[in-house]
Design a protein around this motif. Sequence first.
Motif, short mmCIF file in Angstrom:
data_model
loop_
_atom_site.label_atom_id
_atom_site.label_comp_id
_atom_site.label_asym_id
_atom_site.label_seq_id
_atom_site.Cartn_x
_atom_site.Cartn_y
_atom_site.Cartn_z
N GLY A 12 41.92 30.42 41.05
CA GLY A 12 42.41 31.76 41.31
C GLY A 12 41.96 32.76 40.26
N ALA A 13 42.35 34.01 40.47
CA ALA A 13 42.08 35.09 39.53
C ALA A 13 43.40 35.70 39.10
N GLN A 14 43.43 36.27 37.90
CA GLN A 14 44.67 36.80 37.35
C GLN A 14 45.01 38.20 37.85
N ASP A 15 44.08 38.82 38.55
CA ASP A 15 44.30 40.17 39.07
C ASP A 15 43.13 40.51 39.97
N ALA A 16 43.24 41.58 40.73
CA ALA A 16 42.13 42.08 41.54
C ALA A 16 42.36 43.56 41.78
N ALA A 17 41.28 44.27 42.01
CA ALA A 17 41.37 45.71 42.29
C ALA A 17 42.00 45.95 43.65
N ALA A 18 42.48 47.16 43.83
CA ALA A 18 43.03 47.55 45.13
C ALA A 18 41.95 47.96 46.11
N GLU A 19 40.74 48.19 45.61
CA GLU A 19 39.60 48.58 46.44
C GLU A 19 38.56 47.46 46.45
N ASP A 20 37.78 47.40 47.54
CA ASP A 20 36.79 46.34 47.67
C ASP A 20 35.50 46.65 46.92
N SER A 21 35.15 47.92 46.79
CA SER A 21 33.91 48.29 46.10
C SER A 21 33.99 49.76 45.72
N GLY A 22 33.04 50.18 44.89
CA GLY A 22 32.97 51.60 44.54
C GLY A 22 32.92 51.84 43.05
N ALA A 23 33.11 53.10 42.67
CA ALA A 23 33.00 53.52 41.27
C ALA A 23 34.31 53.26 40.55
N PHE A 24 34.56 52.00 40.23
CA PHE A 24 35.79 51.58 39.57
C PHE A 24 35.43 50.74 38.36
N THR A 25 34.96 51.41 37.31
CA THR A 25 34.47 50.72 36.12
C THR A 25 35.52 49.79 35.53
N GLY A 26 35.10 48.55 35.31
CA GLY A 26 35.98 47.57 34.69
C GLY A 26 36.84 46.79 35.65
N GLU A 27 36.88 47.18 36.91
CA GLU A 27 37.70 46.48 37.89
C GLU A 27 36.93 45.29 38.49
N VAL A 28 37.66 44.39 39.12
CA VAL A 28 37.05 43.23 39.77
C VAL A 28 37.45 43.24 41.25
N SER A 29 36.45 43.23 42.11
CA SER A 29 36.65 43.37 43.54
C SER A 29 37.26 42.12 44.16
N PRO A 30 38.29 42.26 45.00
CA PRO A 30 38.81 41.10 45.72
C PRO A 30 37.78 40.53 46.69
N ALA A 31 36.93 41.38 47.22
CA ALA A 31 35.88 40.89 48.13
C ALA A 31 34.91 39.98 47.39
N GLU A 32 34.54 40.36 46.16
CA GLU A 32 33.63 39.52 45.38
C GLU A 32 34.30 38.24 44.93
N LEU A 33 35.58 38.31 44.58
CA LEU A 33 36.30 37.10 44.22
C LEU A 33 36.28 36.10 45.38
N ALA A 34 36.54 36.59 46.58
CA ALA A 34 36.50 35.71 47.75
C ALA A 34 35.09 35.17 47.98
#
Length: 252
Positions: free
Chosen positions: A68-90
């Motif tokens: 698992g991952a300890q967190d994920a962004a609320a958005e799947d992609s875009g200009a969100f520096t430092g965030e981790v995409s749930p789509a990429e985690l999957a």
Amino acid sequence: MAARATVGVSLKMYFGHREAREWFARVAELAARHPAVVNGSVELFVIPTYLQIGAALEAFQGTRTIVGAQDAAAEDSGAFTGEVSPAELAEVGVGVVEIGHAERRRLFGETDEVVRAKTAAALRNGLRPVLCIGEVDQVDAAEAATRTVAQLRDALDGAPAGPLIVAYEPVWAIGAPQPAPVPHIRTVTLALREAAAERPGTSVIYGGSAGPGLLSELGDAVDGLFLGRFAHDVDNLVLVLDEAAEHAGGTR
């Protein structure tokens, strides 16, 4: 065979990369030989840091262990520096994602609105949220049940269909010498289980200074435990998996 008990471990940010890899190797060997994990009656998930996910996926390949991952962004992609995409985690093979932990709320200001958005993002990407629910202050069990069920319903408001893992972690018990009292936990987790009944496949587990013996005491009020530093010692994890195996034989 469907899992009848669930045991999870979050490593938070305690291990460096080498230490984590060594721990993965030991737990992978355990997962490959523990009968209840092998036959699927006990589900084991491990949540390392982001940088450790690749090593964990490699270590647990060939076992039933879910990374698992300890967190994920609320958005799947875009200009969100430092965030981790749930789509990429999957995409890379992550199966569960921790959302709404008390530390995220306290240290990073995550609100109910943020938790709601992240829960929806996880579910729409096929990730199972490990949704952390818990009252901040120590109140009586009935009041705690009311508050936590409200948290659960709010987090799932508008979320896509799909199962989740509800992790009941009363904030006042996280890191405490002892877990919350057994009658208190049972009252809350039974209420959470009823509230989550509309989502088939959902598990309700307890975290917050959890250790051996607790699962047996809680009985059919929970589906398993969410462990922290206690599980850094793999021998301790063995004890809980053994107990979960017994629990799986008698639940539901």
